[in-house]
Design a protein around this motif. Structure first.
Motif, PDB file in Angstrom:
ATOM      1  N   ALA A 276      77.042-101.135  55.030  1.00 47.56           N
ATOM      2  CA  ALA A 276      78.074-100.100  55.147  1.00 47.56           C
ATOM      3  C   ALA A 276      79.045-100.170  53.979  1.00 47.56           C
ATOM      4  CB  ALA A 276      78.824-100.251  56.474  1.00 47.56           C
TER       5      ALA A 276
ATOM      6  N   LYS B  84      75.732 -95.929  55.800  1.00 45.08           N
ATOM      7  CA  LYS B  84      76.342 -95.935  57.123  1.00 45.08           C
ATOM      8  C   LYS B  84      75.281 -96.004  58.221  1.00 45.08           C
ATOM      9  CE  LYS B  84      80.330 -95.419  55.128  1.00 45.08           C
ATOM     10  NZ  LYS B  84      81.253 -96.567  55.016  1.00 45.08           N
ATOM     11  N   ASP B  85      75.644 -96.675  59.309  1.00 40.97           N
ATOM     12  CA  ASP B  85      74.825 -96.733  60.518  1.00 40.97           C
ATOM     13  C   ASP B  85      73.455 -97.369  60.273  1.00 40.97           C
ATOM     14  OD1 ASP B  85      74.750 -96.280  63.288  1.00 40.97           O
ATOM     15  OD2 ASP B  85      73.515 -94.491  63.038  1.00 40.97           O
TER      16      ASP B  85
END
Length: 328
Positions: free
Chosen positions: A244, A249-250
């Protein structure tokens, strides 16, 4: 005689009634015979080694043999299914990594034992959690996530090693590809060991793995820890950034090890085992052993294991379906 006989019968009945609870409790004492601890993977790996550590300690606490039994095959589903079908009396237990949550989802129909990871087992205790890392060969020039993405887009790097198709590392690789907008091809090996050998030798540029098996090569300067796939940096490698932090992201994939039993185990047996295992987890030599495997001790109530098992099944199951991940 007619007066004394009823009195004698009454006295005998009273004695028998008083004796029953004690005899019944004695018969139900747990454990009163050997316990089998099933490991669904071959001897020699982290799961097997940690299972044997716990088995030795548990045996000393309960006064009964605790025997590790390796029932391998079909991505661990053979041993898992064996436990799912066993009598729920506390004498057949399972020590398993988080592959139990996803293995049935990645197997081709008819190639493995079938079980529902959310309903076929009784959670007992979450032993520990592990982070997954992106590791690269020191001479590959892949020192940051940006390096990996740039090299992939320019065609300088085209693949990565994994311990096997359908593994958490494979799932992480597909999530990384999707988030970064690249297409690195997985090269599956039969376990982490052979994959690590090829990355250390420079035959493969990078791989996804837990920290324990590669820590020595990182300290020797042969491998580089590029990033960790957790929400926060690992306390075992605080200088390694998260994915991240690198802009992906994620993309969070972790691993865990835990104790389970067949569905329907008695609550008092679960409490007994949970109590013993939590005490074992506090032992300094057990914690030291886990540190060498880059495992963070967890423990706690059975609900903690049930929660993380469900989370991994649902989250990674979604990725498996969307990307079409299948085991060999």
């Amino acid at each position: 005689m007619t007066t004394r006989r009823p009195l004698l019968l009454t006295a005998l009945a009273t004695v028998a009634a008083l004796a029953l609870p004690a005899g019944s409790a004695l018969a139900q004492a747990y454990p009163s015979k050997p316990i089998s601890l099933i490991v669904s993977f071959p001897p020699g790996g982290d799961t097997d080694a940690l299972a044997r550590t716990f088995a030795e300690k548990l045996q000393a606490r309960v006064g009964q043999p605790v025997v590790v039994d390796n029932k391998t095959g079909a991505s661990g589903t053979i041993g898992n299914a064996f436990v799912a079908k066993a009598a729920p009396d506390g004498y057949t237990l399972l020590f398993t990594p988080n592959t139990i949550a996803t293995a049935p989802l990645v197997l081709k129909p008819g190639t493995g034992a079938v079980y529902d990871p959310l309903t076929a087992f009784t959670p007992i205790m979450l032993a520990g959690t592990q982070s997954l890392f992106l590791i690269a060969h020191a001479g590959s020039g892949l020192n940051t996530v940006k390096d990996v993405v740039t090299a992939a887009k320019s065609g300088k790097v085209g693949n990565y090693a994994s311990p096997g198709s359908g593994s958490p590392m494979h799932i992480l690789g597909e999530m990384f590809n999707r988030a970064a907008g690249i297409k690195l091809t997985q090269v599956p090996y039969r376990g982490s060991g052979p994959a690590i050998v090829d990355v250390v030798a420079g035959h493969m540029p990078m791989m996804y793995t837990t920290l324990g098996p590669v820590a020595q090569y990182i300290s020797q300067g042969k491998l580089v820890a590029v990033a960790v796939a957790d929400a926060q940096r690992s306390p075992l490698a605080p200088n390694v950034p998260t994915l991240a932090e690198a802009g992906l992201k994620d993309v969070e994939v972790g691993a865990w090890q835990g104790f389970m039993g067949p569905k329907g185990m008695p609550a008092d047996v679960v409490r007994t085992l949970n109590g013993h295992l939590n005490e074992i987890l506090k032992m300094p030599d057990v914690q030291a052993r886990m540190t060498t495997m880059a495992l963070i001790p967890a423990g706690g109530e059975p609900a903690a294991l049930a929660k993380i098992n469900q989370y991994h099944n649902e989250r990674y199951g979604k990725v498996i379906r969307e990307t079409g991940i299948m085991a060999d």
